[in-house]
Scaffold this active site. Structure first.
Site, short mmCIF file in Angstrom:
data_model
loop_
_atom_site.label_atom_id
_atom_site.label_comp_id
_atom_site.label_asym_id
_atom_site.label_seq_id
_atom_site.Cartn_x
_atom_site.Cartn_y
_atom_site.Cartn_z
N HIS A 294 0.81 -1.21 0.00
CA HIS A 294 0.00 0.00 0.00
C HIS A 294 0.85 1.27 0.00
O HIS A 294 0.35 2.34 0.34
CB HIS A 294 -0.92 0.01 1.23
CG HIS A 294 -1.95 -1.07 1.22
ND1 HIS A 294 -2.98 -1.12 0.31
CD2 HIS A 294 -2.11 -2.16 2.02
CE1 HIS A 294 -3.74 -2.18 0.55
NE2 HIS A 294 -3.22 -2.83 1.57
N ASP B 232 16.66 -11.58 -4.08
CA ASP B 232 17.92 -11.26 -4.74
C ASP B 232 18.43 -9.87 -4.35
O ASP B 232 19.65 -9.63 -4.33
CB ASP B 232 17.76 -11.35 -6.26
CG ASP B 232 17.73 -12.79 -6.77
OD1 ASP B 232 17.98 -13.71 -5.97
OD2 ASP B 232 17.45 -13.00 -7.97
#
Length: 277
Positions: A56, A95
């Protein structure tokens, strides 16, 4: 050349450590502004944990990376909430170096299993292998990263729907789910009580899930900005709480300044209302 990196404690480890005789619940706050400066400011606050939100809030990969780097030197746990329980998104976050994930809208054991699988390399999961390109592995400078990656990642799943409450025992039983987190706002909406986070049915559902987590031997956390409500959930057994947000603190603080120094506008009566500009 191998890089010697001190292993970071995960949120899972922090939760385990706080359950000892001298332990206490962990208090944290949302970081929603997208600013690495604000993330660093909050990281040095003395709170136990921060939640960087991308569901959000205006956070993309680059801003999340910058906030991880800004907070890294501080003694605080950092969780990141992706916008969706999606294998590709989770791969990208991992990652980047995200170690602690809060996965939203987990409504079933199958949803929880998918979230865990996204954090693990084959054959134990489906995470794509790109360690040579990834900050998580320090670009393949961390020896045996591929073999040890799952030990460096914690998975907390969010219970925030009527269906999730009904399935909470099955969700807790999923191997690799380290904790659950209750979201009363969406839970209230799911129960037909939009905006009524304090409604007795919502409170009862949250406390039911906390009790289920306690019985399963896993920590449960909850979002609770109202101090009496937060204390009630802690008394019910919550192991971690979110008690504020950077944007909310700034909004309320700036409003308080305005109220203190700027007189209220005079009431404009019907006869004084302009009819044209």
């Amino acid at each position: 050349m191998p890089l010697r990196v001190k292993p970071d404690e995960t949120f899972r480890d922090a939760l385990r450590n706080q359950t000892g005789a001298a332990g206490r619940p962990l208090a944290g706050m949302w970081v929603c502004s997208g600013s690495p400066l604000i993330a660093e400011l909050c990281a040095g606050s003395g709170l136990d944990w921060l939640l960087i939100d991308a569901e959000h809030s205006p956070n993309g990969l680059e801003s999340i990376l910058a906030q991880l780097q800004a907070a890294h030197g501080y003694p605080v746990q950092v969780l990141v909430r992706p916008p969706v329980n999606d294998t590709v998104v989770i791969k990208q976050y991992l990652d980047l170096g995200v170690q602690n994930l809060l996965i939203p809208m987990v409504n079933s054991a199958a949803d929880a299993e998918a979230a865990v699988a996204a954090t693990r390399y084959p054959p134990h999961g489906v995470r794509g292998v790109g360690s040579a390109l990834a900050r998580a592995a320090r670009w393949n400078r961390i020896p045996d990263y591929l073999a040890r990656a799952s030990d460096t990642i914690s998975v907390t799943v969010q219970i925030e729907s009527e269906a999730a409450v009904a399935a909470v025992e099955e969700i807790l039983a999923v191997d690799g789910v380290d904790a659950i987190f209750l979201g009363p706002s969406d839970l209230a909406a799911s129960l037909g009580l939009l905006g009524q986070q304090e409604h007795p049915r919502v409170r009862a559902a949250v406390e039911h899930c906390i009790a289920a987590a306690t019985a399963a031997g896993k920590p449960a956390g909850v979002n609770a900005f109202n101090p009496p409500t937060a204390r009630a959930y802690l008394a019910a057994g919550a192991a971690f709480v979110l008690v504020g947000a950077d944007v909310a603190l700034l909004a309320r603080g700036s409003e308080a300044l305005a109220a203190q120094y700027i007189p209220p506008d005079p009431v404009i009566g019907p006869a004084e209302t302009p009819t044209s500009y």
